[in-house]
Design a protein around this motif. Structure first.
Motif, short mmCIF file in Angstrom:
data_model
loop_
_atom_site.label_atom_id
_atom_site.label_comp_id
_atom_site.label_asym_id
_atom_site.label_seq_id
_atom_site.Cartn_x
_atom_site.Cartn_y
_atom_site.Cartn_z
N LEU A 90 0.83 -1.21 0.00
CA LEU A 90 0.00 0.00 0.00
C LEU A 90 0.87 1.26 0.00
CD1 LEU A 90 -2.79 1.39 0.29
CD2 LEU A 90 -2.45 1.23 2.76
N ASN A 91 1.91 1.27 0.80
CA ASN A 91 2.79 2.43 0.87
C ASN A 91 3.51 2.64 -0.46
OD1 ASN A 91 3.97 4.54 2.57
ND2 ASN A 91 5.87 3.43 2.15
N TRP A 92 3.95 1.55 -1.10
CA TRP A 92 4.64 1.67 -2.38
C TRP A 92 3.71 2.23 -3.46
CZ3 TRP A 92 9.52 1.49 -3.98
CH2 TRP A 92 9.75 1.44 -5.34
N ILE A 93 2.49 1.72 -3.51
CA ILE A 93 1.53 2.18 -4.53
C ILE A 93 1.20 3.66 -4.31
CG2 ILE A 93 -0.86 1.96 -5.32
CD1 ILE A 93 -0.55 -1.08 -4.84
N LEU A 94 0.89 4.04 -3.08
CA LEU A 94 0.58 5.44 -2.81
C LEU A 94 1.77 6.35 -3.08
CD1 LEU A 94 -1.54 5.26 0.46
CD2 LEU A 94 -2.31 5.93 -1.80
N GLY A 95 2.94 5.94 -2.65
CA GLY A 95 4.13 6.76 -2.84
C GLY A 95 4.47 6.98 -4.30
N THR A 96 4.42 5.92 -5.10
CA THR A 96 4.75 6.07 -6.52
C THR A 96 3.70 6.88 -7.26
OG1 THR A 96 3.78 3.90 -6.97
CG2 THR A 96 6.17 4.01 -6.71
N ARG A 97 2.45 6.69 -6.91
CA ARG A 97 1.40 7.49 -7.57
C ARG A 97 1.51 8.97 -7.22
NH1 ARG A 97 -4.28 4.33 -8.04
NH2 ARG A 97 -3.53 2.78 -9.49
N LEU A 98 1.76 9.26 -5.95
CA LEU A 98 1.85 10.65 -5.54
C LEU A 98 3.11 11.33 -6.06
CD1 LEU A 98 0.62 10.41 -1.84
CD2 LEU A 98 -0.58 11.47 -3.76
N ASN A 99 4.23 10.64 -6.06
CA ASN A 99 5.49 11.25 -6.47
C ASN A 99 5.71 11.24 -7.98
OD1 ASN A 99 6.61 12.20 -4.04
ND2 ASN A 99 7.10 10.11 -3.45
N ASN A 100 4.92 10.51 -8.73
CA ASN A 100 5.08 10.48 -10.19
C ASN A 100 4.02 11.28 -10.92
OD1 ASN A 100 7.38 8.91 -10.04
ND2 ASN A 100 6.25 6.99 -10.18
N ARG A 101 3.30 12.09 -10.21
CA ARG A 101 2.33 12.95 -10.89
C ARG A 101 3.05 13.99 -11.74
NH1 ARG A 101 -2.07 14.48 -6.22
NH2 ARG A 101 -3.10 12.45 -6.15
N PRO A 102 2.43 14.38 -12.87
CA PRO A 102 3.08 15.40 -13.69
C PRO A 102 3.08 16.75 -12.98
CG PRO A 102 0.92 14.86 -14.57
CD PRO A 102 1.19 13.90 -13.44
N GLY A 103 4.13 17.51 -13.20
CA GLY A 103 4.25 18.81 -12.55
C GLY A 103 3.74 19.93 -13.44
N ARG A 104 3.77 21.14 -12.90
CA ARG A 104 3.40 22.33 -13.66
C ARG A 104 4.63 22.87 -14.36
NH1 ARG A 104 1.03 26.79 -10.03
NH2 ARG A 104 1.46 27.91 -11.94
N GLU A 105 4.49 23.15 -15.65
CA GLU A 105 5.60 23.72 -16.41
C GLU A 105 5.43 25.24 -16.48
OE1 GLU A 105 6.14 21.97 -20.21
OE2 GLU A 105 6.49 19.97 -19.39
N LEU A 106 6.44 25.93 -16.02
CA LEU A 106 6.44 27.39 -16.07
C LEU A 106 7.62 27.83 -16.94
CD1 LEU A 106 5.85 28.10 -12.28
CD2 LEU A 106 4.15 28.04 -14.09
N VAL A 107 7.42 28.92 -17.69
CA VAL A 107 8.46 29.45 -18.56
C VAL A 107 8.91 30.80 -18.02
CG1 VAL A 107 9.03 30.15 -20.91
CG2 VAL A 107 7.45 28.25 -20.52
N ASP A 108 10.21 30.94 -17.80
CA ASP A 108 10.78 32.20 -17.36
C ASP A 108 10.73 33.18 -18.53
OD1 ASP A 108 12.13 34.27 -16.22
OD2 ASP A 108 13.98 33.15 -15.82
N PRO A 109 10.06 34.34 -18.37
CA PRO A 109 9.89 35.25 -19.51
C PRO A 109 11.22 35.87 -19.99
CG PRO A 109 8.83 36.14 -17.54
CD PRO A 109 9.34 34.80 -17.20
N ARG A 110 12.19 36.04 -19.10
CA ARG A 110 13.46 36.66 -19.52
C ARG A 110 14.35 35.69 -20.28
NH1 ARG A 110 17.01 39.01 -15.35
NH2 ARG A 110 16.12 37.43 -14.00
N THR A 111 14.46 34.46 -19.79
CA THR A 111 15.40 33.52 -20.40
C THR A 111 14.73 32.48 -21.29
OG1 THR A 111 15.26 32.00 -18.53
CG2 THR A 111 16.94 33.75 -18.42
N GLY A 112 13.45 32.28 -21.13
CA GLY A 112 12.74 31.26 -21.90
C GLY A 112 12.96 29.85 -21.37
N GLN A 113 13.61 29.74 -20.21
CA GLN A 113 13.89 28.43 -19.61
C GLN A 113 12.62 27.86 -18.99
OE1 GLN A 113 16.87 28.56 -16.60
NE2 GLN A 113 16.99 26.34 -16.41
N VAL A 114 12.42 26.57 -19.18
CA VAL A 114 11.24 25.88 -18.65
C VAL A 114 11.60 25.32 -17.27
CG1 VAL A 114 9.63 23.98 -18.98
CG2 VAL A 114 10.41 25.30 -20.94
N VAL A 115 10.75 25.61 -16.30
CA VAL A 115 10.91 25.09 -14.95
C VAL A 115 9.69 24.23 -14.63
CG1 VAL A 115 11.14 25.71 -12.52
CG2 VAL A 115 12.20 27.14 -14.27
#
Length: 116
Positions: free
Chosen positions: A50-75
């Protein structure tokens, strides 16, 4: 003091529930004739899975992609779910080890010493 981020504290709750479950389930199975360590093994393996399933599901969710307007770098911003800075799914190995130690303790409980 317990240090966690996200849902990492859920690992401690799962381990506590496994301990409580093994304390309750072991005598009940012993009355049915099931060998003593079987209930302990089942509870700790179920907690680890149960801990493995919950941990992998929670930690492998896709993140939010933000773009720095000055450099164009994706965070990418991604929430982490840790307990003491360790991702929660890796505590499943520790839960299995605790279950193995509990089984060894229940098997070796009948040792007695005699004085000479």
């Amino acid at each position: 003091m317990i240090i966690w981020s996200g849902w990492g504290a859920l690992t401690a709750l799962i381990a506590g529930a496994a301990l409580f479950g093994s304390i309750l389930l072991d005598p009940a199975l012993a009355r049915l004739g099931v060998p003593t360590p079987t209930g302990v093994v089942l509870v700790w393996v179920a907690a680890a899975v149960l801990n493995w399933i919950l941990g992998t599901r929670l930690n492998n969710r896709p993140g939010r992609e933000l773009v720095d307007p000055r450099t164009g770098q994706v965070v990418v911003l991604r929430p982490r779910h840790t307990l003491f800075w360790i991702p929660m799914q890796y505590y499943s190995v520790l839960l299995l080890l605790i279950g193995a130690l509990a089984v060894l303790g229940s098997l070796g409980g009948g040792v007695s010493r005699t004085r000479v």
